[in-house]
Design a protein around this motif. Structure first.
Motif, PDB file in Angstrom:
ATOM      1  N   LEU A  11      31.418 -22.950  46.909  1.00  0.00           N
ATOM      2  CA  LEU A  11      31.686 -22.335  48.209  1.00  0.00           C
ATOM      3  C   LEU A  11      32.693 -23.129  49.031  1.00  0.00           C
ATOM      4  CD1 LEU A  11      28.000 -21.411  49.120  1.00  0.00           C
ATOM      5  CD2 LEU A  11      29.763 -19.888  48.221  1.00  0.00           C
ATOM      6  N   GLY A  12      33.041 -24.317  48.573  1.00  0.00           N
ATOM      7  CA  GLY A  12      34.111 -25.063  49.224  1.00  0.00           C
ATOM      8  C   GLY A  12      33.676 -26.182  50.134  1.00  0.00           C
ATOM      9  N   GLN A  13      32.371 -26.366  50.318  1.00  0.00           N
ATOM     10  CA  GLN A  13      31.917 -27.460  51.173  1.00  0.00           C
ATOM     11  C   GLN A  13      30.468 -27.787  50.863  1.00  0.00           C
ATOM     12  OE1 GLN A  13      32.299 -26.178  55.230  1.00  0.00           O
ATOM     13  NE2 GLN A  13      31.401 -24.188  54.855  1.00  0.00           N
ATOM     14  N   ASP A  14      30.103 -29.029  51.082  1.00  0.00           N
ATOM     15  CA  ASP A  14      28.733 -29.448  50.797  1.00  0.00           C
ATOM     16  C   ASP A  14      27.752 -28.906  51.821  1.00  0.00           C
ATOM     17  OD1 ASP A  14      29.536 -30.854  48.571  1.00  0.00           O
ATOM     18  OD2 ASP A  14      29.917 -32.684  49.710  1.00  0.00           O
ATOM     19  N   LEU A  15      28.191 -28.833  53.081  1.00  0.00           N
ATOM     20  CA  LEU A  15      27.319 -28.351  54.142  1.00  0.00           C
ATOM     21  C   LEU A  15      27.974 -27.159  54.826  1.00  0.00           C
ATOM     22  CD1 LEU A  15      26.309 -31.753  55.753  1.00  0.00           C
ATOM     23  CD2 LEU A  15      24.901 -30.336  54.249  1.00  0.00           C
ATOM     24  N   PHE A  16      27.167 -26.213  55.246  1.00  0.00           N
ATOM     25  CA  PHE A  16      27.688 -25.058  55.968  1.00  0.00           C
ATOM     26  C   PHE A  16      26.672 -24.629  57.020  1.00  0.00           C
ATOM     27  CE2 PHE A  16      25.395 -23.538  52.248  1.00  0.00           C
ATOM     28  CZ  PHE A  16      24.538 -22.594  52.795  1.00  0.00           C
ATOM     29  N   ARG A  17      27.165 -23.919  58.000  1.00  0.00           N
ATOM     30  CA  ARG A  17      26.298 -23.401  59.052  1.00  0.00           C
ATOM     31  C   ARG A  17      25.838 -22.012  58.642  1.00  0.00           C
ATOM     32  NH1 ARG A  17      25.322 -25.138  63.890  1.00  0.00           N
ATOM     33  NH2 ARG A  17      27.053 -26.633  63.754  1.00  0.00           N
ATOM     34  N   PRO A  18      24.537 -21.794  58.498  1.00  0.00           N
ATOM     35  CA  PRO A  18      24.050 -20.489  58.045  1.00  0.00           C
ATOM     36  C   PRO A  18      24.506 -19.349  58.960  1.00  0.00           C
ATOM     37  CG  PRO A  18      22.298 -22.115  57.987  1.00  0.00           C
ATOM     38  CD  PRO A  18      23.445 -22.757  58.695  1.00  0.00           C
ATOM     39  N   GLN A  19      24.845 -18.229  58.349  1.00  0.00           N
ATOM     40  CA  GLN A  19      25.249 -17.041  59.082  1.00  0.00           C
ATOM     41  C   GLN A  19      24.198 -15.948  58.900  1.00  0.00           C
ATOM     42  OE1 GLN A  19      29.146 -16.977  56.882  1.00  0.00           O
ATOM     43  NE2 GLN A  19      29.962 -16.524  58.908  1.00  0.00           N
ATOM     44  N   TRP A  20      24.039 -15.160  59.942  1.00  0.00           N
ATOM     45  CA  TRP A  20      23.143 -14.003  59.847  1.00  0.00           C
ATOM     46  C   TRP A  20      23.654 -12.915  60.777  1.00  0.00           C
ATOM     47  CZ3 TRP A  20      21.480 -18.697  61.963  1.00  0.00           C
ATOM     48  CH2 TRP A  20      21.311 -18.711  63.347  1.00  0.00           C
ATOM     49  N   THR A  21      23.118 -11.732  60.599  1.00  0.00           N
ATOM     50  CA  THR A  21      23.547 -10.593  61.407  1.00  0.00           C
ATOM     51  C   THR A  21      22.366  -9.669  61.651  1.00  0.00           C
ATOM     52  OG1 THR A  21      25.075  -8.723  61.525  1.00  0.00           O
ATOM     53  CG2 THR A  21      24.224  -9.283  59.352  1.00  0.00           C
ATOM     54  N   PHE A  22      22.450  -8.925  62.766  1.00  0.00           N
ATOM     55  CA  PHE A  22      21.443  -7.902  63.054  1.00  0.00           C
ATOM     56  C   PHE A  22      21.986  -6.503  62.771  1.00  0.00           C
ATOM     57  CE2 PHE A  22      19.863 -11.453  65.621  1.00  0.00           C
ATOM     58  CZ  PHE A  22      18.521 -11.443  65.294  1.00  0.00           C
ATOM     59  N   THR A  23      23.261  -6.424  62.353  1.00  0.00           N
ATOM     60  CA  THR A  23      23.828  -5.131  62.002  1.00  0.00           C
ATOM     61  C   THR A  23      23.347  -4.728  60.610  1.00  0.00           C
ATOM     62  OG1 THR A  23      25.813  -6.145  61.071  1.00  0.00           O
ATOM     63  CG2 THR A  23      25.864  -5.557  63.404  1.00  0.00           C
ATOM     64  N   GLU A  24      23.381  -3.447  60.340  1.00  0.00           N
ATOM     65  CA  GLU A  24      22.881  -2.938  59.069  1.00  0.00           C
ATOM     66  C   GLU A  24      23.827  -3.347  57.936  1.00  0.00           C
ATOM     67  OE1 GLU A  24      19.960  -1.346  56.813  1.00  0.00           O
ATOM     68  OE2 GLU A  24      19.959  -1.544  59.009  1.00  0.00           O
ATOM     69  N   ARG A  25      23.302  -3.978  56.916  1.00  0.00           N
ATOM     70  CA  ARG A  25      24.051  -4.368  55.728  1.00  0.00           C
ATOM     71  C   ARG A  25      23.227  -4.021  54.489  1.00  0.00           C
ATOM     72  NH1 ARG A  25      27.460  -8.946  56.868  1.00  0.00           N
ATOM     73  NH2 ARG A  25      28.464  -8.550  58.874  1.00  0.00           N
TER      74      ARG A  25
END
Length: 285
Positions: free
Chosen positions: A83-97
Motif C-alpha cells: 500500500l506504500g507505507q507502514d502506517l496509515f490513517r484508517p478511512q471510513w464512510t457513512f455513504t452507501e458502498r
C-alpha cells in the motif's frame, strides 16, 4: 494471547494512546509496544492476524461506518508494504458502498476496495495493491465486472490501466513495481514466475522473456529484497544460482529496491541493451 492478569497493554489486545497516557513514548522507545495503524498500538509479540486487524479498526471506526480505502485492503489481508507505507490513517464512510462484513467490521467488498486503490494510490502502489489482492484469491473477472460501474473497459484512466496490467502471479510488491517499470519503458510484457529446467532442479524467475531469445539467450529479471538477499551467505547463493542459469542460456538482471525508485534509468538501459530496444524515458516515477 497473553495472560489477562498482565498489564492490559500486554494482554494481546490493541489499544489507544490515552490508555497508557504519558507512558506511550517510553513504551515505544523500549520496544514494548508497536504502532499497528495510526492511533492504535499493540504488544510487539502479538502476531499479525485478521482478528487483530479487525480489533484495531473497531477501536477507531464509528459504529455504522463502512471501512474503505487502504484500511479496507489491509483488513482484507494486504500487507502495508504493497500500500506504500507502514502506517496509515484508517478511512471510513457513512455513504452507501458495496460492502461486506469481516470479523464484525463493515468494510467495502474486496472488489470495491481494489477499484478505490487503483484510482487513488500512486501508480506503483496501486499496482502492487491490486496484484496482492488478486494473489490472495480475488478473481480478476469479478474485479473487471465490478469496474464497469466506475469506468469504461477501454478507458485511459489510471485505474483502467492498472487493471489491465494486474496479475495474480506477482508474489511481492517489488515484482509489481519492476513490471510497471518495464511497461513504462515500452518493453514487451514479461512472463511471470518463469520456470527454467536445469539438470538437477527447476529454477523459478520472477520475470522473464522466455519466448524472445536474443542471440540464443533469454532475459530474466529478479527482484532481490533487502530482507532475503542482503547477507554475504544469501548473496553468494544468488551468485551461484545465476551462474547456473547463465549456463542454461539465461542472462539474469538482479534488481534491488534503489534500482526501482528515483530518476536514474540504469534498469531501463540494461534491459534495453539486452533486448536491443531503446527504452522510453525519462522515468515517470
Amino acid at each position: 494471547m497473553l495472560p489477562a492478569d498482565l498489564p492490559y497493554y500486554w494482554s494481546g489486545l490493541p489499544f489507544r494512546p490515552y490508555q497508557v497516557g504519558r507512558k506511550l513514548n517510553w513504551l515505544l522507545a523500549r520496544g514494548e509496544i508497536r504502532q499497528l495503524i495510526s492511533g492504535v498500538y499493540v504488544d510487539p509479540r502479538v502476531p499479525d492476524t485478521p482478528e487483530l486487524r479487525a480489533q484495531a479498526l473497531q477501536l477507531v471506526v464509528p459504529p455504522g461506518a463502512t471501512v474503505c480505502g487502504q484500511a479496507a485492503a489491509w483488513l482484507h489481508g494486504i500487507d502495508t508494504t504493497a500500500l506504500g507505507q507502514d502506517l496509515f490513517r484508517p478511512q471510513w464512510t457513512f455513504t452507501e458502498r458495496p460492502s461486506t462484513e469481516v470479523l464484525g467490521v463493515k468494510v467495502t467488498t474486496r472488489e470495491a476496495s481494489a477499484i478505490e486503490l487503483a484510482r487513488q494510490l500512486p501508480r506503483p502502489f496501486a499496482l502492487s495493491a491490486i496484484d496482492a489482492l488478486l494473489h490472495s484469491g480475488m478473481s480478476l473477472t469479478a474485479l473487471r465486472n465490478a469496474a464497469v460501474t466506475y469506468f469504461a473497459e477501454h478507458s485511459d484512466s489510471q485505474a483502467a490501466q492498472i487493471l489491465r496490467l494486474a496479475d495474480a502471479r506477482a508474489a511481492s510488491p517489488g515484482e509489481s513495481w519492476l513490471r510497471l517499470r518495464l511497461f513504462d519503458a515500452g518493453f514487451p510484457r514479461p512472463e511471470l514466475q518463469v520456470n527454467v529446467k536445469g539438470d538437477n532442479r527447476t529454477y523459478r524467475l520472477d520475470l522473464g522473456y522466455p519466448d524472445n531469445p536474443i542471440d540464443g539467450r533469454r532475459l530474466g529479471l529478479e527482484y532481490d529484497s533487502d530482507q532475503w538477499h542482503s547477507s554475504a551467505k544469501q548473496q553468494l547463493k544468488d551468485e551461484t544460482r545465476r551462474t547456473e542459469l547463465d549456463a542454461l542460456g539465461w542472462h539474469i538482471i538482479p534488481v534491488r529496491r534503489p534500482d526501482l525508485w528515483g530518476r536514474y534509468p540504469a534498469l531501463e538501459l540494461a534491459v534495453g541493451s539486452f533486448l536491443c530496444q531503446e527504452p522510453r524515458l525519462p522515468r515517470r516515477w
